[in-house]
Design an enzyme around this catalytic site. Sequence first.
Site, PDB file in Angstrom:
ATOM      1  CE  LYS A 230      -2.015  -1.007   3.897  1.00  0.00           C
ATOM      2  NZ  LYS A 230      -1.285  -2.258   4.180  1.00  0.00           N
TER       3      LYS A 230
ATOM      4  NE  ARG B  62      -4.158  -0.859   9.709  1.00  0.00           N
ATOM      5  CZ  ARG B  62      -3.069  -0.329   9.155  1.00  0.00           C
ATOM      6  NH1 ARG B  62      -3.020   0.935   8.853  1.00  0.00           N
ATOM      7  NH2 ARG B  62      -2.030  -1.083   8.903  1.00  0.00           N
TER       8      ARG B  62
ATOM      9  NE  ARG C 212       7.403  -2.424   6.282  1.00  0.00           N
ATOM     10  CZ  ARG C 212       6.081  -2.258   6.417  1.00  0.00           C
ATOM     11  NH1 ARG C 212       5.361  -1.792   5.414  1.00  0.00           N
ATOM     12  NH2 ARG C 212       5.492  -2.571   7.541  1.00  0.00           N
TER      13      ARG C 212
ATOM     14  NE  ARG D  23       6.410  -0.340  10.357  1.00  0.00           N
ATOM     15  CZ  ARG D  23       5.252  -0.271   9.713  1.00  0.00           C
ATOM     16  NH1 ARG D  23       5.170   0.336   8.544  1.00  0.00           N
ATOM     17  NH2 ARG D  23       4.179  -0.816  10.233  1.00  0.00           N
TER      18      ARG D  23
ATOM     19  NE  ARG E 215       2.017  -4.637  11.400  1.00  0.00           N
ATOM     20  CZ  ARG E 215       3.103  -4.584  10.614  1.00  0.00           C
ATOM     21  NH1 ARG E 215       4.209  -5.228  10.952  1.00  0.00           N
ATOM     22  NH2 ARG E 215       3.078  -3.909   9.509  1.00  0.00           N
TER      23      ARG E 215
HETATM   24  P1  ADP Z   1       2.248  -1.859   3.188  1.00  0.00           P
HETATM   25  O1  ADP Z   1       2.241  -0.346   3.198  1.00  0.00           O
HETATM   26  O2  ADP Z   1       1.012  -2.424   2.553  1.00  0.00           O
HETATM   27  O3  ADP Z   1       2.518  -2.442   4.526  1.00  0.00           O
HETATM   28  P2  ADP Z   1       4.811  -1.619   1.761  1.00  0.00           P
HETATM   29  O4  ADP Z   1       4.538  -0.737   0.609  1.00  0.00           O
HETATM   30  O5  ADP Z   1       5.518  -1.037   2.923  1.00  0.00           O
HETATM   31  O6  ADP Z   1       3.430  -2.325   2.249  1.00  0.00           O
HETATM   32  O7  ADP Z   1       5.588  -2.904   1.225  1.00  0.00           O
HETATM   33  C1  ADP Z   1       6.032  -3.946   2.113  1.00  0.00           C
HETATM   34  C2  ADP Z   1       7.415  -4.446   1.666  1.00  0.00           C
HETATM   35  O8  ADP Z   1       7.273  -5.177   0.431  1.00  0.00           O
HETATM   36  C3  ADP Z   1       8.425  -3.341   1.382  1.00  0.00           C
HETATM   37  O9  ADP Z   1       9.691  -3.803   1.783  1.00  0.00           O
HETATM   38  C4  ADP Z   1       8.343  -3.140  -0.133  1.00  0.00           C
HETATM   39  O10 ADP Z   1       9.583  -2.673  -0.673  1.00  0.00           O
HETATM   40  C5  ADP Z   1       8.028  -4.545  -0.620  1.00  0.00           C
HETATM   41  N1  ADP Z   1       7.139  -4.571  -1.807  1.00  0.00           N
HETATM   42  C6  ADP Z   1       6.113  -3.726  -2.090  1.00  0.00           C
HETATM   43  N2  ADP Z   1       5.493  -4.075  -3.245  1.00  0.00           N
HETATM   44  C7  ADP Z   1       6.149  -5.185  -3.705  1.00  0.00           C
HETATM   45  C8  ADP Z   1       5.987  -6.028  -4.867  1.00  0.00           C
HETATM   46  N3  ADP Z   1       5.016  -5.800  -5.770  1.00  0.00           N
HETATM   47  N4  ADP Z   1       6.832  -7.065  -4.995  1.00  0.00           N
HETATM   48  C9  ADP Z   1       7.820  -7.295  -4.076  1.00  0.00           C
HETATM   49  N5  ADP Z   1       8.013  -6.542  -2.975  1.00  0.00           N
HETATM   50  C10 ADP Z   1       7.195  -5.498  -2.779  1.00  0.00           C
HETATM   51  P1  ADP Z   2       1.246  -1.596   7.613  1.00  0.00           P
HETATM   52  O1  ADP Z   2       2.556  -1.535   6.949  1.00  0.00           O
HETATM   53  O2  ADP Z   2       0.994  -2.809   8.444  1.00  0.00           O
HETATM   54  O3  ADP Z   2       0.092  -1.353   6.712  1.00  0.00           O
HETATM   55  P2  ADP Z   2       1.050   0.963   9.004  1.00  0.00           P
HETATM   56  O4  ADP Z   2       2.320   1.699   8.914  1.00  0.00           O
HETATM   57  O5  ADP Z   2      -0.073   1.391   8.144  1.00  0.00           O
HETATM   58  O6  ADP Z   2       1.342  -0.578   8.819  1.00  0.00           O
HETATM   59  O7  ADP Z   2       0.530   0.966  10.501  1.00  0.00           O
HETATM   60  C1  ADP Z   2       1.377   0.644  11.590  1.00  0.00           C
HETATM   61  C2  ADP Z   2       0.566   0.604  12.873  1.00  0.00           C
HETATM   62  O8  ADP Z   2      -0.005   1.898  13.136  1.00  0.00           O
HETATM   63  C3  ADP Z   2      -0.627  -0.338  12.873  1.00  0.00           C
HETATM   64  O9  ADP Z   2      -0.269  -1.665  13.193  1.00  0.00           O
HETATM   65  C4  ADP Z   2      -1.520   0.305  13.953  1.00  0.00           C
HETATM   66  O10 ADP Z   2      -1.046   0.032  15.253  1.00  0.00           O
HETATM   67  C5  ADP Z   2      -1.305   1.788  13.683  1.00  0.00           C
HETATM   68  N1  ADP Z   2      -2.289   2.291  12.704  1.00  0.00           N
HETATM   69  C6  ADP Z   2      -2.034   2.775  11.449  1.00  0.00           C
HETATM   70  N2  ADP Z   2      -3.164   3.150  10.835  1.00  0.00           N
HETATM   71  C7  ADP Z   2      -4.181   2.897  11.709  1.00  0.00           C
HETATM   72  C8  ADP Z   2      -5.601   3.042  11.658  1.00  0.00           C
HETATM   73  N3  ADP Z   2      -6.219   3.525  10.561  1.00  0.00           N
HETATM   74  N4  ADP Z   2      -6.307   2.668  12.747  1.00  0.00           N
HETATM   75  C9  ADP Z   2      -5.727   2.189  13.845  1.00  0.00           C
HETATM   76  N5  ADP Z   2      -4.399   2.014  13.956  1.00  0.00           N
HETATM   77  C10 ADP Z   2      -3.619   2.352  12.901  1.00  0.00           C
END
Ligand code: ADP
Ligand code: ADP
Length: 217
Positions: A16, A91, A130, A162, A173
Amino acid sequence: MSPMYIVMLGPPGAGKGTQAKKLAQELGLVHVSTGDLFRENLKNETELGQLAQQYMNAGELVPDDVTVAMVKERFARPDCEKGAVLDGFPRTPAQAEALDQLLETFDSEVTVVPLIKVPDEILVERLSGRWMSPSGRVYHEKYNPPVVKWIDDIDGSELYQREDDKPGTVRRRIDVYNEQTAPLIDYYREKGLLAEIDGTQPIEDVFAAIMASVEEV
Ligand code: ADP
Ligand code: ADP
């Protein structure tokens, strides 16, 4: 053209954040990540950060009232009037309803909801590899490596892993996503807004699929 509000949906590690940044840049929209906002508050040791920390480290959601108040504050800044890519919000069903109400005050509504689908086994691998920059840029040790290991390509700052990307927390999660966030899939499907995207493809192919869904609106 009326402002676009794009909601990125998908489990932790689906991509995302990676896609939201590209989309925001391509479409000239702001990227609003509630995870980034919470992490900023944590770093600055604000009251909100202290409150959020216990939930984040446990892999639980921060309570809805706190999260919604933070998003409202972000939306009060004028840059959101032109539209936004929302990443990690809503969420829960209560957050989705709060977002609908908030956008209504702008005479607007959610435009499209790309759902990035990735199976659980792949999520664990993505999150454990990541690497983040302090300014929120996202790398992957294998799939999206920086030019120099552990160094941000753009500003040279040191990358970090992280706290909540450790395997135990990752599993929690994913469960929290399935229990509390997955109901939003039907919520947006019923509104005709859902666009299902195969998130197992390479980053550029996922991006092309999302752009196609946005252009179809
Ligand atoms: P989210 O915000 O949904 O948690 P991220 O964008 O942070 O996901 O991506 C999670 C990890 O996967 C990061 O290390 C990112 O570089 C990697 N990643 C994202 N998209 C892809 C993809 N299409 N193929 C392989 N790795 C990916
Ligand atoms: P991910 O890569 O898992 O999508 P985020 O960076 O979006 O993680 O979120 C990290 C953490 O921040 C979540 O596990 C939660 O604790 C908190 N968080 C983020 N967005 C929300 C939300 N919309 N509602 C509640 N908690 C949130």
